[in-house]
Write an enzyme that holds these catalytic residues in place. Sequence first.
Site, short mmCIF file in Angstrom:
data_model
loop_
_atom_site.label_atom_id
_atom_site.label_comp_id
_atom_site.label_asym_id
_atom_site.label_seq_id
_atom_site.Cartn_x
_atom_site.Cartn_y
_atom_site.Cartn_z
CG ASP B 11 -1.95 -1.11 1.17
OD1 ASP B 11 -2.09 -1.70 0.09
OD2 ASP B 11 -2.61 -1.38 2.19
CG ASP B 130 -12.85 -3.61 -1.27
OD1 ASP B 130 -11.95 -4.39 -0.93
OD2 ASP B 130 -12.64 -2.44 -1.66
#
Lengths: 200, 252
Positions: B11, B130
Amino acid sequence: MIAIIDYGAGNLFSVRNALNYLGLENIITSDKEEIIKAKRLILPGVGAFGDAMDKLNNSGLAETVKAEAVKKPFLGICLGMQLLFEKSCEFGEHEGLGLIKGSVKLMKPEGNLAVPQMGWNSLEYNKECFLLNGIDEGQYVYFVHSYAADCSGDYVYAYADYGGKVPALVGNGGTVYGAQFHPEKSGEAGLEILRRFGEL
Amino acid sequence: MLAKRIIPCLDVRNGKVVKGVNFEGIKEVGDPVAFAEEYNRQGADELVFYDITASAEGRGLILDVVRETAKRVFVPLCVGGGIATIDDFRDTLRAGADKVSVNSQALNNPDLIIEAAKIFGSQCVVVGIDAKRDGIGGYTVYKNGGRVDMKIELGKWVEEIERWGAGEICLNSMDADGTRNGFDKEMLNYVCSKVNIPVIASGGAGRLSDFSEVLEETGASAALAASLFHFGELTVREVKEDLKKSGITVRV
């Protein structure tokens, strides 16, 4: 000097990055003189066969590539490997460079495997090849393709098994080599193949 | 036979590595190129950079990270986060990425998947998802980092994106993410039963055995983890050696 032939069919920079990393002098070029002058040639390629051949023909590079490929070490990568064959059936029939006998066809793997083949597959050796010397059989290399070469085993140095035997590294027995996988994305094994190409 | 892949995810915010836990409480920890090189040494089969930069000024930084990584790491690179247009796809691929991952923008604008697949090829179009249990026996798809419930049924969504030309799915289970109780095998099996394109398992990795379990018991082609690798609790090599011991085909 290795000339990476630029005919507008992408992914030249990954190849260049790998050659730079290995300290192999290189140039990205579409200039015939540079291609004639270079000691070694790489023909990369991503995209469709017909479109790539049109680009090579329209720029007049096809003739230069054909003539030079038999004079000095030449490596086609992915689509650049497929272009070495006589013809392809991708979106209609198209004539290739004809440097190796055989054609290019849509893969029909057994066992309902997905097309494209995308990922790491291992090399099964078929014939002795300078580019594979010192690399253990069974090494994994990275593939992304939907079409594959259909040719005599005489021209195949290594296969990969993907619901059938897929020619992975081919050659004409002389200066012309072709890799269906991406050596520039295949970790240490791929770098070693490129390193050895620089020694041919 | 294709090897199962282990994919560390980095990330990145403003060009630096961070790790979010359940999408909250993010803290900065380091240089992404150095992490990428380390993961490559450990035998990572692919690397994902997930750009969580919020500001417009910081957006170009991820491309510098990709450019530098592509000079030193020779395995496929995937970039996600903030990709909204065909030009974003082009810039990212030109910087040296092999794949581009879209999530919320694919929900906002499905044409992005269709166009990108047409122009650049399905092989470089990854759709990140997601998803979460809806409490009545199904799953729904969320956007904006799991903040907005799109009320779209997961099975329907994955069938659609496959038809539009997506080349791969990265499935993050919001129920499993951050729990470290293992990947969400149930959700993965559900998605794998709906599509033929490769599915990457994401969210929930906590122990070594989670990887062999998910790759043995579901149709997932790859498993992705961030913090587990990031904080050095497990190395990619340890995971792959364990997979090999379990009889799973891996590149070691």
